[in-house]
Design a protein around this motif. Structure first.
Motif, PDB file in Angstrom:
ATOM      1  N   ALA A  82      48.364  33.972  15.873  1.00  0.00           N
ATOM      2  CA  ALA A  82      48.101  34.709  14.639  1.00  0.00           C
ATOM      3  C   ALA A  82      49.399  35.293  14.072  1.00  0.00           C
ATOM      4  N   ARG A  83      50.257  35.854  14.930  1.00  0.00           N
ATOM      5  CA  ARG A  83      51.525  36.426  14.479  1.00  0.00           C
ATOM      6  C   ARG A  83      52.421  35.354  13.868  1.00  0.00           C
ATOM      7  N   ILE A  84      52.497  34.213  14.529  1.00  0.00           N
ATOM      8  CA  ILE A  84      53.324  33.112  14.016  1.00  0.00           C
ATOM      9  C   ILE A  84      52.801  32.650  12.665  1.00  0.00           C
ATOM     10  N   ALA A  85      51.472  32.534  12.546  1.00  0.00           N
ATOM     11  CA  ALA A  85      50.877  32.112  11.269  1.00  0.00           C
ATOM     12  C   ALA A  85      51.184  33.122  10.175  1.00  0.00           C
ATOM     13  N   LEU A  86      51.114  34.402  10.491  1.00  0.00           N
ATOM     14  CA  LEU A  86      51.422  35.439   9.508  1.00  0.00           C
ATOM     15  C   LEU A  86      52.901  35.430   9.148  1.00  0.00           C
ATOM     16  N   ASP A  87      53.764  35.233  10.139  1.00  0.00           N
ATOM     17  CA  ASP A  87      55.205  35.150   9.867  1.00  0.00           C
ATOM     18  C   ASP A  87      55.508  33.967   8.956  1.00  0.00           C
ATOM     19  N   ASP A  88      54.890  32.807   9.230  1.00  0.00           N
ATOM     20  CA  ASP A  88      55.082  31.622   8.390  1.00  0.00           C
ATOM     21  C   ASP A  88      54.575  31.880   6.977  1.00  0.00           C
ATOM     22  N   ASN A  89      53.434  32.571   6.879  1.00  0.00           N
ATOM     23  CA  ASN A  89      52.847  32.886   5.581  1.00  0.00           C
ATOM     24  C   ASN A  89      53.763  33.831   4.802  1.00  0.00           C
ATOM     25  N   ALA A  90      54.381  34.789   5.495  1.00  0.00           N
ATOM     26  CA  ALA A  90      55.281  35.733   4.837  1.00  0.00           C
ATOM     27  C   ALA A  90      56.524  35.012   4.312  1.00  0.00           C
ATOM     28  N   VAL A  91      57.047  34.067   5.078  1.00  0.00           N
ATOM     29  CA  VAL A  91      58.214  33.290   4.642  1.00  0.00           C
ATOM     30  C   VAL A  91      57.850  32.469   3.418  1.00  0.00           C
TER      31      VAL A  91
END
Length: 134
Positions: free
Chosen positions: A110-119
């Motif tokens: 979930a954190r990785i997905a959110l980080d990717d989404n933020a980028v």
């Protein structure tokens, strides 16, 4: 005395008679107090048998030895119950560890997905700043 419960029909302690016990004892893991108790019981039983017919308070001693024999028989049930509890606790700990690992993995995803989404959101932002809301 036998080295493992397997050699004692799966029992840690079997009472075969008033002066006959079979005990499995593994010094590395078993409680020496149980061994001491069994030896004391056998010693007192032998003394009572040797003093038969000499009067005194032999009846009291035999009664106490009989009660001790009953209690020794109960030790096996208690040891089996504690072993079952220990096994179940180990199973619970393993399940909790597996669940913790699974939760950590899911939260990392979930954190990785959110980080990717933020980028992606930063990359997609307009070049001249944020859009005004009317």
């Amino acid at each position: 005395m036998v080295p493992t419960a397997d050699l004692n029909a799966g029992h840690g302690l079997r009472v075969l008679g008033p002066r006959r016990l079979v005990m499995a004892f593994e010094a590395a893991q078993d409680d020496p107090d149980i061994l001491r108790t069994a030896v004391l019981f056998l010693r007192l039983s032998a003394l009572a048998a040797a003093n038969a017919g000499k009067g005194g308070r032999l009846d009291t001693a035999r009664e106490a030895i009989g009660k001790a024999l009953d209690a020794l028989g109960k030790i096996e049930a208690i040891r089996k119950a504690s072993g079952t509890i220990r096994t179940n606790a180990d199973t619970i700990d393993k399940s909790a560890l597996a669940l913790h690992s699974s939760l950590s993995r899911l939260l990392d995803e979930a954190r990785i997905a959110l980080d990717d989404n933020a980028v992606e959101a930063i990359d997609d932002a307009p070049a001249n700043g944020p859009t005004q809301v009317a």
